[in-house]
Motif scaffolding. Structure first.
Motif, PDB file in Angstrom:
ATOM      1  N   ILE A 149      31.209 -46.473  33.453  1.00 30.31           N
ATOM      2  CA  ILE A 149      30.013 -46.092  32.497  1.00 30.31           C
ATOM      3  C   ILE A 149      29.977 -46.899  31.399  1.00 30.31           C
ATOM      4  CG2 ILE A 149      29.199 -44.258  31.232  1.00 30.31           C
ATOM      5  CD1 ILE A 149      29.911 -42.413  33.348  1.00 30.31           C
ATOM      6  N   SER A 150      31.110 -47.373  30.822  1.00 27.62           N
ATOM      7  CA  SER A 150      31.243 -48.160  29.782  1.00 27.62           C
ATOM      8  C   SER A 150      30.654 -49.426  30.003  1.00 27.62           C
ATOM      9  CB  SER A 150      32.404 -48.020  29.080  1.00 27.62           C
ATOM     10  OG  SER A 150      32.750 -49.160  27.870  1.00 27.62           O
ATOM     11  N   GLN A 151      31.213 -50.128  31.287  1.00 28.31           N
ATOM     12  CA  GLN A 151      30.908 -51.369  31.602  1.00 28.31           C
ATOM     13  C   GLN A 151      29.423 -51.677  31.659  1.00 28.31           C
ATOM     14  OE1 GLN A 151      32.886 -52.790  34.986  1.00 28.31           O
ATOM     15  NE2 GLN A 151      35.007 -51.505  34.450  1.00 28.31           N
ATOM     16  N   SER A 211      24.140 -39.882  33.343  1.00 31.59           N
ATOM     17  CA  SER A 211      24.471 -38.959  34.388  1.00 31.59           C
ATOM     18  C   SER A 211      23.971 -38.108  35.066  1.00 31.59           C
ATOM     19  CB  SER A 211      25.963 -38.407  33.954  1.00 31.59           C
ATOM     20  OG  SER A 211      26.936 -39.051  33.666  1.00 31.59           O
ATOM     21  N   PHE A 212      24.073 -37.563  36.062  1.00 35.29           N
ATOM     22  CA  PHE A 212      23.141 -36.491  36.953  1.00 35.29           C
ATOM     23  C   PHE A 212      24.223 -35.558  37.540  1.00 35.29           C
ATOM     24  CE2 PHE A 212      23.325 -39.280  40.287  1.00 35.29           C
ATOM     25  CZ  PHE A 212      22.908 -38.608  41.502  1.00 35.29           C
ATOM     26  N   ASN A 213      23.713 -34.265  37.800  1.00 36.19           N
ATOM     27  CA  ASN A 213      24.452 -33.370  38.515  1.00 36.19           C
ATOM     28  C   ASN A 213      25.873 -32.970  38.048  1.00 36.19           C
ATOM     29  OD1 ASN A 213      26.473 -33.296  41.569  1.00 36.19           O
ATOM     30  ND2 ASN A 213      24.647 -31.800  41.080  1.00 36.19           N
ATOM     31  N   THR A 214      26.636 -33.867  37.574  1.00 38.69           N
ATOM     32  CA  THR A 214      27.855 -33.606  36.977  1.00 38.69           C
ATOM     33  C   THR A 214      27.918 -34.636  35.790  1.00 38.69           C
ATOM     34  OG1 THR A 214      29.111 -35.409  38.285  1.00 38.69           O
ATOM     35  CG2 THR A 214      29.252 -33.276  39.303  1.00 38.69           C
ATOM     36  N   ASP A 215      28.190 -33.974  34.854  1.00 39.41           N
ATOM     37  CA  ASP A 215      28.175 -34.411  33.163  1.00 39.41           C
ATOM     38  C   ASP A 215      29.533 -35.410  32.946  1.00 39.41           C
ATOM     39  OD1 ASP A 215      27.092 -35.026  31.099  1.00 39.41           O
ATOM     40  OD2 ASP A 215      27.308 -32.768  30.071  1.00 39.41           O
ATOM     41  N   ASN A 216      29.385 -36.349  32.116  1.00 40.22           N
ATOM     42  CA  ASN A 216      30.257 -37.347  31.687  1.00 40.22           C
ATOM     43  C   ASN A 216      30.398 -37.197  30.091  1.00 40.22           C
ATOM     44  OD1 ASN A 216      31.818 -38.331  34.159  1.00 40.22           O
ATOM     45  ND2 ASN A 216      29.654 -38.792  34.633  1.00 40.22           N
ATOM     46  N   PRO A 217      30.628 -36.162  29.486  1.00 41.20           N
ATOM     47  CA  PRO A 217      30.030 -35.691  27.860  1.00 41.20           C
ATOM     48  C   PRO A 217      30.982 -36.760  27.035  1.00 41.20           C
ATOM     49  CG  PRO A 217      31.597 -34.100  28.789  1.00 41.20           C
ATOM     50  CD  PRO A 217      31.025 -34.827  30.071  1.00 41.20           C
ATOM     51  N   ASP A 218      32.232 -37.213  27.609  1.00 39.47           N
ATOM     52  CA  ASP A 218      32.849 -37.956  26.655  1.00 39.47           C
ATOM     53  C   ASP A 218      32.828 -39.464  26.929  1.00 39.47           C
ATOM     54  OD1 ASP A 218      33.832 -35.840  25.029  1.00 39.47           O
ATOM     55  OD2 ASP A 218      35.535 -35.477  26.581  1.00 39.47           O
ATOM     56  N   SER A 219      31.765 -39.870  27.782  1.00 40.84           N
ATOM     57  CA  SER A 219      31.674 -41.284  28.259  1.00 40.84           C
ATOM     58  C   SER A 219      30.389 -42.030  27.258  1.00 40.84           C
ATOM     59  CB  SER A 219      31.344 -41.421  29.646  1.00 40.84           C
ATOM     60  OG  SER A 219      29.922 -40.951  29.635  1.00 40.84           O
ATOM     61  N   GLU A 220      30.114 -43.356  27.663  1.00 36.86           N
ATOM     62  CA  GLU A 220      29.053 -43.865  26.893  1.00 36.86           C
ATOM     63  C   GLU A 220      27.517 -43.613  27.882  1.00 36.86           C
ATOM     64  OE1 GLU A 220      30.123 -47.458  24.411  1.00 36.86           O
ATOM     65  OE2 GLU A 220      31.255 -47.544  26.265  1.00 36.86           O
ATOM     66  N   GLN A 221      27.563 -42.630  28.532  1.00 35.18           N
ATOM     67  CA  GLN A 221      26.317 -42.278  29.022  1.00 35.18           C
ATOM     68  C   GLN A 221      25.316 -41.958  28.121  1.00 35.18           C
ATOM     69  OE1 GLN A 221      27.393 -38.585  31.159  1.00 35.18           O
ATOM     70  NE2 GLN A 221      26.621 -37.196  29.412  1.00 35.18           N
ATOM     71  N   MET A 222      24.157 -42.238  28.411  1.00 34.99           N
ATOM     72  CA  MET A 222      23.055 -42.170  27.401  1.00 34.99           C
ATOM     73  C   MET A 222      22.050 -40.843  27.549  1.00 34.99           C
ATOM     74  SD  MET A 222      21.649 -46.071  28.055  1.00 34.99           S
ATOM     75  CE  MET A 222      20.528 -46.099  26.631  1.00 34.99           C
ATOM     76  N   GLY A 223      22.671 -40.001  28.557  1.00 39.93           N
ATOM     77  CA  GLY A 223      22.035 -38.840  28.803  1.00 39.93           C
ATOM     78  C   GLY A 223      22.383 -38.115  29.972  1.00 39.93           C
ATOM     79  N   PHE A 224      22.127 -36.862  30.304  1.00 45.87           N
ATOM     80  CA  PHE A 224      22.407 -36.063  31.502  1.00 45.87           C
ATOM     81  C   PHE A 224      21.294 -34.993  31.866  1.00 45.87           C
ATOM     82  CE2 PHE A 224      24.253 -31.665  32.948  1.00 45.87           C
ATOM     83  CZ  PHE A 224      24.828 -32.342  34.253  1.00 45.87           C
ATOM     84  N   VAL A 225      21.152 -35.266  33.357  1.00 40.52           N
ATOM     85  CA  VAL A 225      20.311 -34.702  33.918  1.00 40.52           C
ATOM     86  C   VAL A 225      21.021 -33.496  34.863  1.00 40.52           C
ATOM     87  CG1 VAL A 225      18.358 -34.543  35.585  1.00 40.52           C
ATOM     88  CG2 VAL A 225      18.417 -36.471  33.833  1.00 40.52           C
ATOM     89  N   GLY A 226      20.737 -32.395  34.759  1.00 42.14           N
ATOM     90  CA  GLY A 226      21.344 -31.415  35.534  1.00 42.14           C
ATOM     91  C   GLY A 226      21.622 -29.937  35.098  1.00 42.14           C
ATOM     92  N   GLN A 227      22.579 -29.313  35.650  1.00 39.19           N
ATOM     93  CA  GLN A 227      22.760 -27.820  35.459  1.00 39.19           C
ATOM     94  C   GLN A 227      23.827 -27.771  34.307  1.00 39.19           C
ATOM     95  OE1 GLN A 227      24.425 -25.048  38.144  1.00 39.19           O
ATOM     96  NE2 GLN A 227      22.478 -24.280  38.206  1.00 39.19           N
TER      97      GLN A 227
END
Length: 343
Positions: A134-136, A146-162
């Motif tokens: 994700i950082s790469q 991320s979607f469906n499963t979250d990656n909260p401590d990464s450099e993702q720019m948002g999360f879509v899911g439950q």
């Protein structure tokens, strides 16, 4: 810099401020990715993607799902295709059969290195495994969520899911409401298709929180795998060694159907309260028959749709990437007729 490009850079920088900076093993650098990655760690769109936007080419948006062979992937793909058609995006669902995190990482790295993707959404069986890639992608100037499963401590720019922990807690609380009589010292058996996955940990932690103070003993979570016959055999062998069981819970689509099959065949549907997740055709049938008291839909079609839309709106309009909670719908015999089956 065009107004649209400036807005995109500003909104991405805002999202990046909340992300933790991680050191990625084998990260794709600005030099070998052709990105405009900035020294301060804020997001800058890769030049090749900006050129595709300027040339009015369809955005290539990939959804990397941790195991496309799962039944849950089918409605995700349907939502993705719907968004692609509406928005004019080139979309595809990718990922390794069997939930192999190393293969998933390798596939994503290839996309980055070949500049074959303009926007990327990932769903990981192991969040730790995907943090570096994700950082790469982020450093290469590729918008990534991320979607469906979250990656909260990464450099993702948002999360879509439950909200996974919240949904697990809600499941436990509903079981408590449905249980009758004194349950102190009695057992609830919990099954998961993959107890080692981050999403399973999150959902089970919420489940434990929801049962706090109930007096119920939790057995599990028991790993069943996603092969139907093997999953059922695991449920059967687990239940044969238990006594005083008043409730059963499945943390996902496949463990839910396997456990519900056992409840049905054991003839104990009237004695065991059961709650599960997702709404496969089998799941709906078990609800209709009274074997399964409820299941929680996390709206996978909407997850696929919104993952594409969030990325496409950012790329083409500079819309700020925000998280999208696709919610937790309780499906019971009372509202089953109005619910959408997920496969």
């Amino acid at each position: 810099m065009s107004p649209r490009t400036l807005l995109r850079s500003l909104t991405a920088a805002t999202a990046a401020a909340a992300a933790l900076c991680l050191t990625a093993c084998g990260a794709v650098t600005s030099a070998d990715s052709g990105s405009g990655g900035s020294a301060d760690g804020s997001f800058t769109l890769a030049p090749y993607i900006q050129q595709r936007i300027d040339d009015d080419k369809p955005m290539r948006i990939k959804l990397s799902y941790h195991d496309p062979s799962l039944a849950f992937a089918t409605p995700i793909g349907a939502g993705m295709k719907k968004a692609g058609k509406e928005l004019g995006a080139d979309v595809s669902l990718i990922g390794p059969t069997g939930g192999d995190a190393a293969k998933q990482v390798s596939e994503i790295q290839t996309l980055i290195q070949q500049k074959a993707v303009d926007g990327l959404a990932v769903s990981s069986a192991s969040s730790d495994a995907l943090k570096p890639v994700i950082s790469q992608a982020y450093k290469a100037g590729i918008p990534i969520i991320s979607f469906n499963t979250d990656n909260p401590d990464s450099e993702q720019m948002g999360f879509v899911g439950q909200d996974l922990k919240g949904s697990g807690k809600a499941q436990a609380e509903q079981l408590r409401k449905d249980l009758k009589g004194d349950v102190n010292g009695k057992s609830v058996v919990v099954f998961s298709v993959d107890t080692g996955a981050g999403w399973s940990h999150d959902r089970f932690n919420g489940f434990k929180e929801g049962l706090d103070g109930s007096g119920l003993k939790i057995v599990g979570p028991v790993n069943v795998g996603n092969e139907p016959n093997s999953a059922y055999n695991t449920v059967e062998s687990t239940m044969s060694g238990q006594s005083n069981v008043v409730a059963v819970a499945g943390l996902d689509c496949c463990s839910t159907t396997a456990a519900a099959k056992w409840v049905a065949q054991s003839g104990k549907a009237d004695d065991i309260t059961m709650g599960g997740f997702d709404l496969l055709t089998q799941t709906a049938e078990y609800i209709e028959r009274g074997v399964l008291d409820f299941s929680i839909s996390q709206n996978p079609t909407e997850q696929g749709y919104q993952a594409v839309k969030v990325l496409h709106d950012f790329l083409t309009d500079g819309t700020e990437i925000k998280g999208v909670d696709t919610g937790a719908q309780f499906v019971t015999p009372d509202n089953l007729a109005d619910a959408t089956v997920e496969d």
